[in-house]
Write an enzyme that holds these catalytic residues in place. Structure first.
Site, PDB file in Angstrom:
ATOM      1  N   LYS A 320      37.833 -13.201 -23.042  1.00  0.00           N
ATOM      2  CA  LYS A 320      37.288 -12.692 -24.297  1.00  0.00           C
ATOM      3  C   LYS A 320      36.902 -13.741 -25.336  1.00  0.00           C
ATOM      4  O   LYS A 320      36.201 -13.423 -26.301  1.00  0.00           O
ATOM      5  CB  LYS A 320      38.311 -11.750 -24.966  1.00  0.00           C
ATOM      6  CG  LYS A 320      38.538 -10.465 -24.214  1.00  0.00           C
ATOM      7  CD  LYS A 320      37.292  -9.621 -24.219  1.00  0.00           C
ATOM      8  CE  LYS A 320      37.411  -8.428 -23.319  1.00  0.00           C
ATOM      9  NZ  LYS A 320      36.159  -8.008 -22.713  1.00  0.00           N
ATOM     10  N   TYR A 408      37.250  -4.523 -20.686  1.00  0.00           N
ATOM     11  CA  TYR A 408      36.773  -5.723 -19.985  1.00  0.00           C
ATOM     12  C   TYR A 408      35.272  -5.931 -20.209  1.00  0.00           C
ATOM     13  O   TYR A 408      34.813  -7.050 -20.478  1.00  0.00           O
ATOM     14  CB  TYR A 408      37.100  -5.644 -18.488  1.00  0.00           C
ATOM     15  CG  TYR A 408      37.121  -6.999 -17.826  1.00  0.00           C
ATOM     16  CD1 TYR A 408      38.318  -7.653 -17.567  1.00  0.00           C
ATOM     17  CD2 TYR A 408      35.931  -7.642 -17.475  1.00  0.00           C
ATOM     18  CE1 TYR A 408      38.338  -8.911 -16.983  1.00  0.00           C
ATOM     19  CE2 TYR A 408      35.942  -8.900 -16.889  1.00  0.00           C
ATOM     20  CZ  TYR A 408      37.149  -9.518 -16.642  1.00  0.00           C
ATOM     21  OH  TYR A 408      37.162 -10.769 -16.069  1.00  0.00           O
TER      22      TYR A 408
HETATM   23  C1  LIG Z   1      39.685 -24.367 -20.591  1.00  0.00           C
HETATM   24  C2  LIG Z   1      39.169 -23.149 -21.280  1.00  0.00           C
HETATM   25  C3  LIG Z   1      38.770 -22.046 -20.532  1.00  0.00           C
HETATM   26  C4  LIG Z   1      38.295 -20.908 -21.152  1.00  0.00           C
HETATM   27  N1  LIG Z   1      37.910 -19.831 -20.404  1.00  0.00           N
HETATM   28  C5  LIG Z   1      37.390 -18.740 -21.009  1.00  0.00           C
HETATM   29  C6  LIG Z   1      36.892 -17.623 -20.264  1.00  0.00           C
HETATM   30  O1  LIG Z   1      36.970 -17.580 -19.043  1.00  0.00           O
HETATM   31  N2  LIG Z   1      36.323 -16.590 -20.927  1.00  0.00           N
HETATM   32  C7  LIG Z   1      36.217 -16.593 -22.303  1.00  0.00           C
HETATM   33  O2  LIG Z   1      35.632 -15.640 -22.864  1.00  0.00           O
HETATM   34  N3  LIG Z   1      36.685 -17.613 -23.021  1.00  0.00           N
HETATM   35  C8  LIG Z   1      37.264 -18.693 -22.414  1.00  0.00           C
HETATM   36  N4  LIG Z   1      37.697 -19.750 -23.155  1.00  0.00           N
HETATM   37  C9  LIG Z   1      37.591 -19.667 -24.577  1.00  0.00           C
HETATM   38  C10 LIG Z   1      36.196 -20.005 -25.047  1.00  0.00           C
HETATM   39  O3  LIG Z   1      35.722 -21.166 -24.417  1.00  0.00           O
HETATM   40  C11 LIG Z   1      36.277 -20.174 -26.550  1.00  0.00           C
HETATM   41  O4  LIG Z   1      36.828 -18.995 -27.100  1.00  0.00           O
HETATM   42  C12 LIG Z   1      34.898 -20.426 -27.160  1.00  0.00           C
HETATM   43  O5  LIG Z   1      34.468 -21.720 -26.827  1.00  0.00           O
HETATM   44  C13 LIG Z   1      34.963 -20.267 -28.674  1.00  0.00           C
HETATM   45  O6  LIG Z   1      33.769 -20.691 -29.239  1.00  0.00           O
HETATM   46  P1  LIG Z   1      33.741 -21.333 -30.678  1.00  0.00           P
HETATM   47  O7  LIG Z   1      32.312 -21.654 -30.926  1.00  0.00           O
HETATM   48  O8  LIG Z   1      34.468 -20.462 -31.618  1.00  0.00           O
HETATM   49  O9  LIG Z   1      34.624 -22.640 -30.564  1.00  0.00           O
HETATM   50  P2  LIG Z   1      34.372 -23.987 -29.686  1.00  0.00           P
HETATM   51  O10 LIG Z   1      33.670 -23.656 -28.421  1.00  0.00           O
HETATM   52  O11 LIG Z   1      35.687 -24.646 -29.605  1.00  0.00           O
HETATM   53  O12 LIG Z   1      33.385 -24.801 -30.582  1.00  0.00           O
HETATM   54  C14 LIG Z   1      33.798 -25.494 -31.735  1.00  0.00           C
HETATM   55  C15 LIG Z   1      32.927 -26.726 -31.887  1.00  0.00           C
HETATM   56  O13 LIG Z   1      33.274 -27.376 -33.102  1.00  0.00           O
HETATM   57  C16 LIG Z   1      33.337 -28.756 -32.874  1.00  0.00           C
HETATM   58  N5  LIG Z   1      34.202 -29.353 -33.901  1.00  0.00           N
HETATM   59  C17 LIG Z   1      35.553 -29.328 -33.968  1.00  0.00           C
HETATM   60  N6  LIG Z   1      35.973 -29.988 -35.045  1.00  0.00           N
HETATM   61  C18 LIG Z   1      34.878 -30.433 -35.683  1.00  0.00           C
HETATM   62  C19 LIG Z   1      34.682 -31.194 -36.870  1.00  0.00           C
HETATM   63  N7  LIG Z   1      35.707 -31.634 -37.592  1.00  0.00           N
HETATM   64  N8  LIG Z   1      33.411 -31.488 -37.242  1.00  0.00           N
HETATM   65  C20 LIG Z   1      32.360 -31.039 -36.506  1.00  0.00           C
HETATM   66  N9  LIG Z   1      32.487 -30.322 -35.372  1.00  0.00           N
HETATM   67  C21 LIG Z   1      33.742 -30.019 -34.973  1.00  0.00           C
HETATM   68  C22 LIG Z   1      33.884 -28.878 -31.467  1.00  0.00           C
HETATM   69  O14 LIG Z   1      33.579 -30.120 -30.864  1.00  0.00           O
HETATM   70  C23 LIG Z   1      33.178 -27.719 -30.766  1.00  0.00           C
HETATM   71  O15 LIG Z   1      31.947 -28.102 -30.198  1.00  0.00           O
HETATM   72  C24 LIG Z   1      38.201 -20.884 -22.568  1.00  0.00           C
HETATM   73  C25 LIG Z   1      38.594 -21.986 -23.335  1.00  0.00           C
HETATM   74  C26 LIG Z   1      39.077 -23.109 -22.707  1.00  0.00           C
HETATM   75  C27 LIG Z   1      39.507 -24.287 -23.549  1.00  0.00           C
END
Ligand SMILES: Cc1cc2nc3c(=O)[nH]c(=O)nc-3n(C[C@H](O)[C@H](O)[C@H](O)COP(=O)(O)OP(=O)(O)OC[C@H]3O[C@@H](n4cnc5c(N)ncnc54)[C@H](O)[C@@H]3O)c2cc1C
Length: 414
Positions: A320, A408
């Site tokens: 999720k 799901y």
């Molecule tokens: C190993 C792993 C497996 C996963 N598997 C699943 C899955 O199967 N299904 C699913 O739905 N979800 C999964 N997830 C979760 C999903 O990847 C995350 O929920 C999703 O990436 C969230 O997106 P976001 O944009 O909120 O955060 P993120 O993808 O974490 O993006 C945040 C961005 O901000 C950047 N950042 C951080 N700090 C700073 C700063 N100070 N200045 C500038 N930029 C910054 C980071 O580099 C990153 O690029 C998984 C996560 C991990 C770690």
């Protein structure tokens, strides 16, 4: 109306005061180029709203990071409507069910039948990000990678600011609003004054050891296996690449797991009485992920809005995290659109309330899937029997299976 989206430099730094930051202006400053940041930026562009995305990592790093891969129907529909779904439609694998495997027997949960035709799409997060980056850059928009020392200021005033450095120069980005899309370890959430946020947190006493393997998936759909030795998941990224996980200790040392040990554990936990065989191949990547449920309330402070992992984390069992990040920014983009097109801020004011209602339902589902499918270190024989009874119930009751299926494939956006 569509328009180019470039942060405007309004006051170049005087030469004599080279330490003064260069001042820029945009409507929405976005910290983080993950799914939340890039989807928000592109949605705003489609509404004719300017944004600048600041990302501290390199583009290549962001686009190669192995993470999520399961897209809900809502995410697929949104990416398609945004014009970034063409490759996903071509290369994504559409699934209409998953298998729950326990006591060596597989039981299919038929999403198509249980949800009136809905399914999920397997398409790696890294590919989603590549498509979004290409679309953002083709539109001439600003996504700045490898920025340093990002900090957010004046959040409770009418013009919040983001300070950052790029290529040795200092910048001050003046915004109408800031979107904190910088993930769990970002700087936006900790910049909110102490006492404003309430944190709800749960750490699980296990993690997932995941591998990416050059091996055609051994099944057409995902297999969630409950086994005496712990949980295992068979997933995939493409018709040639498998993604597999085994439950492990949260502090597991990846170096203690050579490839043969991982394959042995996967073979054991995924074993089936019907002669099914696991396809193996070279391991391309491996790592351990901790498991956590986390929510902050509210998801906004002044003119800062938190979205995605910066506001909440779910254990990956329900697939999720990415989907929740996308729904947050879908709601946020509507709020910004209402503000700029009608001068109203009703939706922005209710952003947190609207998101959290859904976030908590998704938290519940992810916790439930995790609790049903993992072995807990402190469990007793009663817990083990109860988990098996729950799996038996979910796979034999139409009502219970439907509950799993509708969560799901993704709850509707209210
Ligand atoms: C190993 C792993 C497996 C996963 N598997 C699943 C899955 O199967 N299904 C699913 O739905 N979800 C999964 N997830 C979760 C999903 O990847 C995350 O929920 C999703 O990436 C969230 O997106 P976001 O944009 O909120 O955060 P993120 O993808 O974490 O993006 C945040 C961005 O901000 C950047 N950042 C951080 N700090 C700073 C700063 N100070 N200045 C500038 N930029 C910054 C980071 O580099 C990153 O690029 C998984 C996560 C991990 C770690």
């Amino acid at each position: 109306m569509l328009s180019g989206v470039i942060g405007t430099e309004i006051a170049p730094a005087p030469q004599l005061f080279c330490r003064m930051p260069k001042v820029q202006r945009t409507q929405v400053g976005i910290v983080g180029a993950g799914p939340a940041g890039l989807v928000l930026s592109h949605l705003l562009y489609l509404h004719g709203i300017e944004s600048v995305v600041l990302e501290n990592r390199a583009r290549q790093y962001v686009e190669e990071r192995v993470r999520a891969g399961v897209l809900e129907q809502n995410t697929v529909d949104l990416l398609t409507a945004m014009g970034v779904g063409e490759r996903m439609k071509r290369e994504g694998l559409v699934h209409y069910g998953i298998e729950l495997r326990f006591n060596g027997q597989g039981h299919r949960i038929d999403f198509h039948e249980l949800t009136g035709g809905k399914g999920i799409t397997i398409y790696a997060q890294a590919e989603v990000l590549k498509d979004l980056n290409n679309a953002r850059i083709a539109a001439g928009c600003q996504v700045l990678f490898e920025v340093e020392d990002v900090s957010v200021h004046k959040l409770d005033g009418p013009q919040p600011k983001i300070l950052y450095r790029k290529d040795g120069d200092e910048y001050e980005l003046c915004c109408d609003f800031i979107a904190g899309c910088d993930g769990f370890h970002g700087i936006c959430r900790p910049s909110i004054p102490a006492g404003v946020l309430t944190e709800y947190d749960r750490l699980y006493p296990f993690g997932w050891l995941g591998i990416l393997a050059e091996a055609p998936p051994s099944a057409e759909e995902l297999i969630y296996a409950y086994h005496e030795r712990g949980f295992a998941l068979l997933s995939m990224r493409t018709p040639h690449i498998s993604r597999l996980y085994v439950q492990c200790r949260p502090d597991e040392e990846i170096d203690h797991w050579n490839d043969e040990k991982i394959w042995h554990e996967l073979r054991t936990r995924l074993a089936s009485t019907n002669g099914w065989k696991l396809t193996e191949g070279p391991v391309l990547q491996k790592g351990v992920t901790g498991m956590r449920s986390f929510v902050v309330e509210p998801m906004q402070y002044g003119r800062l809005y938190l979205a995605g992992d910066s506001a909440h984390i779910v254990p990956p069992t329900g697939a999720k995290g990415l989907n929740l990040a996308v729904t947050d920014v879908q709601i946020l983009a509507r709020g910004f659109d209402e503000y700029y097109s009608e001068g109203r801020h009703d939706l922005l004011d209710r952003y947190s309330e609207i998101c959290l209602r859904r976030v908590w339902k998704v938290q519940r589902f992810s916790w439930w899937m995790t609790s049903m499918l993992h072995r807990f270190p402190d469990e007793n024989p009663f817990d083990h029997r109860r988990q098996l009874a729950e799996l038996d119930y979910v796979t034999s009751s139409h009502a219970a299976a439907r509950t799993l299926a509708e969560n799901y494939v993704g709850l509707p956006l209210e």
